[in-house]
Scaffold this active site. Sequence first.
Site, PDB file in Angstrom:
ATOM      1  N   LYS A   1       0.881  -1.177   0.000  1.00 51.71           N
ATOM      2  CA  LYS A   1       0.000   0.000   0.000  1.00 51.71           C
ATOM      3  C   LYS A   1       0.916   1.224   0.000  1.00 51.71           C
ATOM      4  O   LYS A   1       2.039   1.176   0.497  1.00 51.71           O
ATOM      5  CB  LYS A   1      -0.870  -0.027   1.267  1.00 51.71           C
ATOM      6  CG  LYS A   1      -1.899   1.087   1.342  1.00 51.71           C
ATOM      7  CD  LYS A   1      -3.266   0.626   0.877  1.00 51.71           C
ATOM      8  CE  LYS A   1      -4.300   1.749   0.909  1.00 51.71           C
ATOM      9  NZ  LYS A   1      -4.291   2.578  -0.311  1.00 51.71           N
ATOM     10  N   SER A   2       0.474   2.309  -0.575  1.00 47.36           N
ATOM     11  CA  SER A   2       1.342   3.489  -0.713  1.00 47.36           C
ATOM     12  C   SER A   2       1.687   4.103   0.645  1.00 47.36           C
ATOM     13  O   SER A   2       0.817   4.281   1.506  1.00 47.36           O
ATOM     14  CB  SER A   2       0.668   4.541  -1.585  1.00 47.36           C
ATOM     15  OG  SER A   2       0.516   4.054  -2.901  1.00 47.36           O
TER      16      SER A   2
ATOM     17  N   ASN B   1     -12.794   3.241  -6.121  1.00 45.68           N
ATOM     18  CA  ASN B   1     -12.314   3.294  -4.743  1.00 45.68           C
ATOM     19  C   ASN B   1     -11.785   4.676  -4.437  1.00 45.68           C
ATOM     20  O   ASN B   1     -11.281   5.379  -5.318  1.00 45.68           O
ATOM     21  CB  ASN B   1     -11.232   2.236  -4.511  1.00 45.68           C
ATOM     22  CG  ASN B   1      -9.837   2.800  -4.639  1.00 45.68           C
ATOM     23  OD1 ASN B   1      -9.274   3.311  -3.678  1.00 45.68           O
ATOM     24  ND2 ASN B   1      -9.287   2.733  -5.837  1.00 45.68           N
ATOM     25  N   ALA B   2     -11.889   5.058  -3.169  1.00 41.70           N
ATOM     26  CA  ALA B   2     -11.337   6.333  -2.703  1.00 41.70           C
ATOM     27  C   ALA B   2     -10.996   6.161  -1.228  1.00 41.70           C
ATOM     28  O   ALA B   2     -11.866   6.301  -0.359  1.00 41.70           O
ATOM     29  CB  ALA B   2     -12.322   7.469  -2.913  1.00 41.70           C
ATOM     30  N   MET B   3      -9.751   5.802  -0.941  1.00 42.80           N
ATOM     31  CA  MET B   3      -9.350   5.593   0.453  1.00 42.80           C
ATOM     32  C   MET B   3      -8.660   6.824   1.026  1.00 42.80           C
ATOM     33  O   MET B   3      -8.598   6.998   2.240  1.00 42.80           O
ATOM     34  CB  MET B   3      -8.409   4.392   0.555  1.00 42.80           C
ATOM     35  CG  MET B   3      -9.061   3.075   0.158  1.00 42.80           C
ATOM     36  SD  MET B   3      -8.009   1.652   0.509  1.00 42.80           S
ATOM     37  CE  MET B   3      -8.148   1.531   2.276  1.00 42.80           C
ATOM     38  N   GLY B   4      -8.092   7.673   0.148  1.00 41.66           N
ATOM     39  CA  GLY B   4      -7.395   8.870   0.630  1.00 41.66           C
ATOM     40  C   GLY B   4      -6.001   8.597   1.147  1.00 41.66           C
ATOM     41  O   GLY B   4      -5.508   9.302   2.029  1.00 41.66           O
ATOM     42  N   LEU B   5      -5.377   7.556   0.647  1.00 42.89           N
ATOM     43  CA  LEU B   5      -3.989   7.212   0.974  1.00 42.89           C
ATOM     44  C   LEU B   5      -3.719   7.048   2.478  1.00 42.89           C
ATOM     45  O   LEU B   5      -2.737   7.592   3.002  1.00 42.89           O
ATOM     46  CB  LEU B   5      -3.016   8.245   0.372  1.00 42.89           C
ATOM     47  CG  LEU B   5      -2.974   8.287  -1.158  1.00 42.89           C
ATOM     48  CD1 LEU B   5      -2.079   9.445  -1.635  1.00 42.89           C
ATOM     49  CD2 LEU B   5      -2.455   6.968  -1.725  1.00 42.89           C
TER      50      LEU B   5
ATOM     51  N   CYS C   1      -2.811   8.356  -7.966  1.00 39.37           N
ATOM     52  CA  CYS C   1      -4.011   8.350  -7.121  1.00 39.37           C
ATOM     53  C   CYS C   1      -4.867   9.597  -7.406  1.00 39.37           C
ATOM     54  O   CYS C   1      -4.402  10.730  -7.250  1.00 39.37           O
ATOM     55  CB  CYS C   1      -3.596   8.328  -5.654  1.00 39.37           C
ATOM     56  SG  CYS C   1      -4.993   8.197  -4.557  1.00 39.37           S
TER      57      CYS C   1
HETATM   58  C1  LIG Z   1      -9.172  -0.416  -2.308  1.00 34.03           C
HETATM   59  C2  LIG Z   1      -8.057   0.016  -3.219  1.00 34.03           C
HETATM   60  C3  LIG Z   1      -6.921   0.611  -2.700  1.00 34.03           C
HETATM   61  C4  LIG Z   1      -5.881   1.029  -3.536  1.00 34.03           C
HETATM   62  N1  LIG Z   1      -4.768   1.594  -3.000  1.00 34.03           N
HETATM   63  C5  LIG Z   1      -3.762   2.009  -3.808  1.00 34.03           C
HETATM   64  C6  LIG Z   1      -2.577   2.592  -3.279  1.00 34.03           C
HETATM   65  O1  LIG Z   1      -2.388   2.729  -2.063  1.00 34.03           O
HETATM   66  N2  LIG Z   1      -1.607   3.010  -4.161  1.00 34.03           N
HETATM   67  C7  LIG Z   1      -1.746   2.876  -5.524  1.00 34.03           C
HETATM   68  O2  LIG Z   1      -0.826   3.264  -6.266  1.00 34.03           O
HETATM   69  N3  LIG Z   1      -2.846   2.294  -6.044  1.00 34.03           N
HETATM   70  C8  LIG Z   1      -3.831   1.866  -5.227  1.00 34.03           C
HETATM   71  N4  LIG Z   1      -4.953   1.284  -5.775  1.00 34.03           N
HETATM   72  C9  LIG Z   1      -5.042   1.155  -7.238  1.00 34.03           C
HETATM   73  C10 LIG Z   1      -4.649  -0.244  -7.692  1.00 34.03           C
HETATM   74  O3  LIG Z   1      -3.285  -0.519  -7.401  1.00 34.03           O
HETATM   75  C11 LIG Z   1      -4.857  -0.378  -9.216  1.00 34.03           C
HETATM   76  O4  LIG Z   1      -3.996   0.493  -9.908  1.00 34.03           O
HETATM   77  C12 LIG Z   1      -6.280  -0.052  -9.618  1.00 34.03           C
HETATM   78  O5  LIG Z   1      -7.210  -0.732  -8.793  1.00 34.03           O
HETATM   79  C13 LIG Z   1      -6.528  -0.399 -11.100  1.00 34.03           C
HETATM   80  O6  LIG Z   1      -6.382  -1.759 -11.329  1.00 34.03           O
HETATM   81  P1  LIG Z   1      -7.678  -2.702 -11.537  1.00 34.03           P
HETATM   82  O7  LIG Z   1      -8.358  -2.152 -12.730  1.00 34.03           O
HETATM   83  O8  LIG Z   1      -7.094  -4.077 -11.726  1.00 34.03           O
HETATM   84  O9  LIG Z   1      -8.472  -2.592 -10.273  1.00 34.03           O
HETATM   85  C14 LIG Z   1      -5.988   0.849  -4.931  1.00 34.03           C
HETATM   86  C15 LIG Z   1      -7.141   0.233  -5.466  1.00 34.03           C
HETATM   87  C16 LIG Z   1      -8.159  -0.177  -4.633  1.00 34.03           C
HETATM   88  C17 LIG Z   1      -9.393  -0.819  -5.246  1.00 34.03           C
END
Ligand SMILES: Cc1cc2nc3c(=O)[nH]c(=O)nc-3n(C[C@H](O)[C@H](O)[C@H](O)COP(=O)(O)O)c2cc1C
Length: 168
Positions: free
Chosen positions: A48-49, A73-77, A129
């Site tokens: 996770k970032s 999704n929108a977790m806000g890092l 993000c």
């Molecule tokens: C719940 C959730 C949390 C995520 N957290 C991060 C993150 O912390 N850092 C990041 O670069 N991408 C994050 N992503 C994006 C994913 O790494 C990925 O790039 C994105 O879901 C697109 O891929 P997909 O189409 O296979 O879902 C998150 C995605 C989801 C659904």
Amino acid sequence: MVTLIPGDITVGGVRLHNHCMLAAGVLGTTGASLARMLKSGAGGVVTKSIGPEPKEGHKGPPCVAVYDGAVMNAMGLPNPSREFIRELDGLVGAPVIASIFGGTPPEEFGEVADWFAGKVQALELNLSCPHAEGYGAAVGGADPDRVEQCTRMAKESGLPVWVKLTRM
Ligand SMILES: Cc1cc2nc3c(=O)[nH]c(=O)nc-3n(C[C@H](O)[C@H](O)[C@H](O)COP(=O)(O)O)c2cc1C
């Protein structure tokens, strides 16, 4: 149908067990879940970032919603910042890539990158993000100069650097 090609493969300077990787997200939040993904067959895992300061993220739940046939999704890092490093103690030598982010100035990327030197195989810069003000896409966006500056800072750690961009 996805076909897995078994066997080691080198991607972006990182030796992976196969070409199927865990993307940055909730399963990269702890060392235990990263280890579990590797044990389950992932060729490599992205954390996770992690950013320069601890961050709670958006108030929730929900942080994931189904909308018009898509999942958003929108977790806000949310992240514990430097505290996270200890999660990596049991993963020395494993194909782990640390996802990192910073704001401006780009030196923040250099600071966070240095914490991971010798702990992971590469860094992935979160310049993608779309929902955390001042970070991610807001830094990378469509500005190649800023992307270059952040990359340069992170590379000073000596680790291979992957850059995760946005489609903005
Ligand atoms: C719940 C959730 C949390 C995520 N957290 C991060 C993150 O912390 N850092 C990041 O670069 N991408 C994050 N992503 C994006 C994913 O790494 C990925 O790039 C994105 O879901 C697109 O891929 P997909 O189409 O296979 O879902 C998150 C995605 C989801 C659904």
